[in-house]
Design an enzyme around this catalytic site. Sequence first.
Site, short mmCIF file in Angstrom:
data_model
loop_
_atom_site.label_atom_id
_atom_site.label_comp_id
_atom_site.label_asym_id
_atom_site.label_seq_id
_atom_site.Cartn_x
_atom_site.Cartn_y
_atom_site.Cartn_z
N GLY A 28 0.81 -1.21 0.00
CA GLY A 28 0.00 0.00 0.00
C GLY A 28 0.84 1.26 0.00
O GLY A 28 2.06 1.22 -0.19
N HIS A 61 20.39 2.95 32.35
CA HIS A 61 21.20 4.16 32.30
C HIS A 61 22.43 3.89 31.44
O HIS A 61 23.00 2.82 31.54
CB HIS A 61 21.62 4.55 33.72
CG HIS A 61 22.46 5.79 33.76
ND1 HIS A 61 21.92 7.05 33.57
CD2 HIS A 61 23.79 5.97 33.95
CE1 HIS A 61 22.90 7.95 33.65
NE2 HIS A 61 24.03 7.32 33.88
#
Lengths: 584, 477
Positions: B41, B444
């Site tokens: 598409g 972190h």
Amino acid sequence: MAIEFALPELGENITAGEVLRVLVKPGDVIGRDQPLLELETDKATIEVPSTVAGRVQEINVNEGDKVQVGQRVLTVEEAGKQESGIGKQESGTDDAGEAAPSRATAADAQEAAQPSGEGPAQPAGPPAAAPEGGVAEFKIPELGENVAAGDVLHVLVKPGDFVERDQPVIELETDKATVEVPSSLSGRVRDVHVKAGDTVKVGQVIFAVELSKPATAAPPAEAPPPPPDADRAPAPVVAPSPSPGETERPRAEVFDISRAVRPAASRADRPAASRAEAIPPRPNVPAAPSVRRLARELGLDVGDVPGSGPAGRISQADVLAYAKQVITSSPTPAAPPGAAGAPTLPDFAKWGEIDRKTITGVRRKTAEHLAQAWSLIPSVTQCEKADVTALEALRKRFAPQVEQAGGKLTVTAILAKILAAAVKAFPQFGASLDLAREELIYKKYVHVGIAVDTDRGLLVPVVRHIDTKNITQIAVEIANAAQRARDRKLTADEMEGGTITITNLGGLGGTHFSPIVNWPEVAILGVSRARMEPVWVEDGFQPRLMLPLSLSYDHRVIDGADAMRFLHWVVEALEQPFLLTLQG
Amino acid sequence: MSNTAQLVVIGAGPGGYAAAFRAADLGLNVVLIDEEANPGGVCTYRGCIPSKALLHVAKLLSEARHATAWGIEFPEPRLDVDKLRAWKDQVVAKQTSGLGQLAKLRKVRSIRGRASVVDAHTLTVATYEGGEETLPFETAIIATGSRPTTLPNTSLGPERLLDSTSALEIARVPKNLLVVGGGYIGLELGSVYAALGCEVSVVEMTAGLLPGVDRDLVQVLQERVERVCKSVMLDTKVVQMEEVVGGVKVTFDGRANPSEQVFDQVLVAIGRKPNSEIPGLERTRVEVDRRGFIGVNPQRRTAEPSIYAIGDVAGEPMLAHKASHEAKIAVEAIAGRKVAFEPRAIPAVVFTDPEIAWCGLTETEAAEQGTPVEVAKFRWGASGRATTLDRNDGLTKLVIEPKTERVLGVGIVGVGAGELIAEGVLAVEMAALTRDVALSIHPHPTLSETVMESAEVALGESTHVYRPKRATATSKA
């Protein structure tokens, strides 16, 4: 190692019971299948056998307690805890002792020969399964109301595998849902009788297991699930159910969930998918997508579910608990009887001329009331005939006397008196059921409703305190009430408060019929026309006047045997009028 | 004539092919109709996928230029547009042929052509090969998507006037480009062209870029857009466009100065409209609203019981991931399962630099609805990871229900916001509380920590934000 014994599933729709007696005490050494409790449930008094073995450490229930399925009953110190599970299972037959090995092997061979599982099922009673070290079969447990079969998507075990209780062993697609069926047994899998793509039925044997002895590693093995036809033995149904002490194995939940979901799912299914569609999307309710989906599948609006989590977050367990509550608290759909929920009528005019008439007040009331009673009460009708030859002679003889008093000595009047006496003898026939409070309400009065056919429809005036009145008084009152009913003079409160109802269609004929119990009463006696019939008496046929009686009753309150006893009492009273004075 | 299909899917975009694949997996016999040879598409052929390939290149170019600040200097890049286009085409081909393979493996019957509706149970397909096939069906899903909205009354040729489709072809890099429309398509394509060395101007009719998006998020982007583009003209309309020698003379009405300017090319990106003009659709009970969207219920069923609609053609937001989710809902509903389209958070991502992403309730929507919310913001100035990237231009914010401290929405602007928003979606869908987010350990040093820190801000517990008192913690960061 301490093991907890929780109250196992006791049968369909039984969630709790009252402890009548505790049959063991701390320090006792108990074996599997040994009765531990005497429990009174809604259905019957049953002995609850142990599924564990060992020394009783602690008993957590007392006589008189109400215990729920799954609630902890006692804790035992497990015997032979040092033994390794694997070792046991290898040499299992040695430990099983007694007759178990040979019996079990024979049974296994027999079952293996007919894998459909339709063959002789294990007896449900205590000796059911070779308790340990033997061979048992795992059968498809009950999957839910109206779910009798499913398609096997995956078989998750193969011969030689070691399965633990609650371990998923088969993935099944039913017309309700895809479910993982957990094992109720622990041990080494011997023969697997099904494969992916098979359609299996509840009760069908899936595989045989060499049971392992309860050991530190494995949870105790348990009797295989009983055959689905539970009425074959009065013994309690020991269905596989995880005990609450098993939280460390999350798999245990699976089984619980599927069980809990079942009734809900089947209920929700009935109104068809349109019901699920009708529930609006609830994206703002604090529930995870999976939880929202579960609620929808159960036909619930997730917005109605109270959340137990932080800030009202709704968990899967909350949805299931709510589903359960909905089912138990409202046994009927809330739709007004006969109105909403009724399928759309076809256009009858297509097939010919029709005429539409508004239904009158009485007809509408009757329709509502009867539809409610019909949907609310699981009722049974029992029929019998009474020989009223002698009674009829008496009735004819004393009729003029009653007529002088202003009444009419009818069979109805006599029956009203007999019923009042019968209700005294069998008080549950005048009781009402308070499901919300789980109580039966017994009334210390007997008011009898008399169904009267009027040109406006069926009306049921109630004649009060029949038990304190004689038949002449009753006859007069019935005559008055009937007249008032036909004259449209009856007030609403004159039609309330009945204990039991008589509906006599004898004037019009008929043999038997099935009257609808006049809720909140629990029984109604239907009377048809007495006919002269040939009856075999001693050594020949004699013409006897036989009166057909049809007793409908609320089976939730009254058992079939009691109904038969009640009806016999009434028949005898009709046949031997003297009994009434004697006992009534 | 073929047998009746259990399901026909019209349109093979991310909604259509997801529907066809899911239905095939559920055992339905499925026909998938599309004009292209392979599924994909607009998204895969002319939208998300090729634009992201080009945006990746744009990012590389901009970082290479930025590297000067870190002591690395590259010579000015030499651009081979043909090679770039070929690479982009190859990306598209890889994706679409992969999807074609998946369709084959699932035994989905693909027909290349255009469908017309005969009645509620019959289609005809004008096939690519030139024939016509009549296709009886039990159920159909319309997944025809949308197309770019065009400006009325322009006589400009395709050489000067681009839409999102032709812009992705990059026939050439113009000297300068006017982007009409400050929405996400205009900004994404504008930033690609800017990175390729084109002088880009943006004109937007309303007062801000990305209408509808929270202003504080847009503000961060706008600062950079204004640096990268030659000019950003807000509150300004295009009144007239006229082809002149060497370009297009555009007349503006508003804050443009001068009000007449000449551009090499003009890219019109003023929105998309649903492709609901399917021939014969009027012969069914399917309802199409004024804006061209097909009306559907929570199961994505139209007023015609045998026809469903999903994706752009079935309503806003016009996003591929919304379409593919709807696809599953529709197919499962068709298969008789009890499902409904009820997401709480449909994420939206603008793939500009920096990216903007949001999900659930936005601050703007809350204000419009009058829903009281708390907003907790964590600016990326305090993010170690953002500093290492030299991209402290970012902001993460939570929209919170005050009474329950439930996370109702998340908004992020900054590099990688499109990836970060997924956590926000999960938090909102799971009805997470700010406490849940704050107590979940985030790795972190990553940008994802900004989500945790914004939750800590809400609770007055942020490590990297100093707040004298909790009372002020949830106001402005």
